[in-house]
Design an enzyme around this catalytic site. Structure first.
Site, mmCIF file in Angstrom:
data_model
loop_
_atom_site.group_PDB
_atom_site.id
_atom_site.type_symbol
_atom_site.label_atom_id
_atom_site.label_comp_id
_atom_site.label_asym_id
_atom_site.label_seq_id
_atom_site.Cartn_x
_atom_site.Cartn_y
_atom_site.Cartn_z
ATOM 1 N N LYS A 1 0.840 -1.208 0.000
ATOM 2 C CA LYS A 1 0.000 0.000 0.000
ATOM 3 C C LYS A 1 0.868 1.248 0.000
ATOM 4 O O LYS A 1 2.033 1.228 0.421
ATOM 5 C CB LYS A 1 -0.942 0.022 1.217
ATOM 6 C CG LYS A 1 -0.260 0.166 2.580
ATOM 7 C CD LYS A 1 -0.211 1.573 3.142
ATOM 8 C CE LYS A 1 0.413 1.575 4.526
ATOM 9 N NZ LYS A 1 1.033 2.687 5.049
ATOM 10 N N ASP B 1 -3.511 -2.288 10.029
ATOM 11 C CA ASP B 1 -3.528 -2.104 8.571
ATOM 12 C C ASP B 1 -4.054 -3.335 7.827
ATOM 13 O O ASP B 1 -4.200 -3.297 6.609
ATOM 14 C CB ASP B 1 -2.103 -1.827 8.043
ATOM 15 C CG ASP B 1 -1.681 -0.383 8.274
ATOM 16 O OD1 ASP B 1 -2.563 0.449 8.560
ATOM 17 O OD2 ASP B 1 -0.476 -0.106 8.155
#
Ligand code: ATP
Length: 289
Positions: free
Chosen positions: A11, A138
């Site tokens: 990401k 996350d």
């Protein structure tokens, strides 16, 4: 024994804001996150060892429960009523470690998606994301993927329209920055500026790349740390080579630039490769689940 493969996508933070320091010591975040094509490749194999084992091409990352991939596997097997099932996870890692690219969380998320597929989807996407939040902040984002507004500790997700077509150049200098250390320094210095998250969301809804790239901002870049000088240098190279915007992702140390989809990224890559080990081009990846 049955074998299954899954990709674990990295990401990038299009924005990162810290909105509050909570009484429990954690920080409330507000982040626009984007899944990108740089990925680890995972192979999962059910075994009769009765244990969850993780092997990797990066010898320095743990093979036991400290590895988020193992933690995710144990959490899934328990939730699916398969405790004691042996599993071997082989990680072929490409995502640099300690880069702010959520490498460990991406591996954990890939394990959750793969095991859920292997067992015929006993968990719904919502249940998988709830389980993911127990593995790490996350991990829910990494399970879902795409373009997302993440709040809370990063586990509250709202999917956004996909980022308009673009290219990323990602560069990680040869050092890492410890996440707890950066939060401590942020608490000491306080924050003067915040990203225009609402402006980024509006530009995503309008499908316009330039206003998004112009607004990209990460509050951790304000922290007083000499290593951030290197981050600024990399940003300078990216902008000089035609990036529409460039910021550090997460708590670093990776930095990325956003380029138009038809841009030539070769000059940026060539300039950065002279000084830094990890320099790669990437594109956005849409929602996975
Ligand atoms: P984030 O963006 O979530 O802060 P990061 O890129 O800074 O992530 P990671 O690469 O995910 O950090 O890993 C940081 C630490 O987590 C390392 O010290 C590593 O030993 C440990 N770790 C646990 N599991 C993994 C994994 N599967 N891959 C890489 N590191 C892992």
């Amino acid at each position: 024994m049955e074998q299954i493969r899954e990709k674990a996508y990295a990401k990038l933070n299009i924005s990162l804001d810290v909105t509050e320091r909570r009484a429990d010591g954690y920080h409330d975040m507000c982040m626009v996150m984007q899944t990108i094509s740089i990925c680890d490749e995972l192979e999962l194999e059910l075994t009769d060892t009765g244990r969850v084992q993780v092997k990797s091409n990066f010898s320095f990352i743990p093979g036991d429960e400290r590895n988020l991939a193992a933690k995710a596997a144990l959490a899934f097997l328990e939730a699916a009523g398969k405790q004691g099932q042996g599993l071997l996870v082989t990680l072929n890692k490409s995502i640099p470690v300690g880069a702010g690219m959520a490498g460990g969380s991406a591996d954990a998320a890939a394990v959750l998606r793969a095991l859920n597929r292997l067992y015929g989807a006993p968990l719904s996407p919502e249940e998988l994301e709830t389980l993911a939040a127990r593995v790490g902040s996350d991990v829910p984002f990494c399970v879902r993927g795409g373009t997302v507004l993440a709040t809370g500790r990063g586990e509250k997700l709202e999917s956004l329209p996909a980022l308009p077509p673009c290219r990323f150049v990602v560069c990680k200098p040869d050092f890492s920055i410890s996440t707890p250390e950066l939060f401590r320094k942020l608490d000491q210095t306080g924050l003067r500026c915040h990203p225009d998250t609402a402006g980024i969301v509006a530009a995503l809804q309008a499908g316009e790349l330039e206003p998004i790239a112009r607004r990209m901002y990460n509050v951790f870049e304000e922290v007083d740390d000499r290593r951030l000088r290197t981050v600024k240098e990399i940003k300078g190279v990216l902008l000089d080579c035609g990036a529409l915007g460039a910021i550090m992702t997460g708590t670093g140390s990776a930095v990325f630039g956003v380029f138009r989809p038809d841009a030539d990224c070769a000059p940026a890559l060539a300039a950065l490769r002279r000084d830094y080990g990890f320099c790669r081009e990437a594109v956005g990846v849409e929602r996975l689940l």
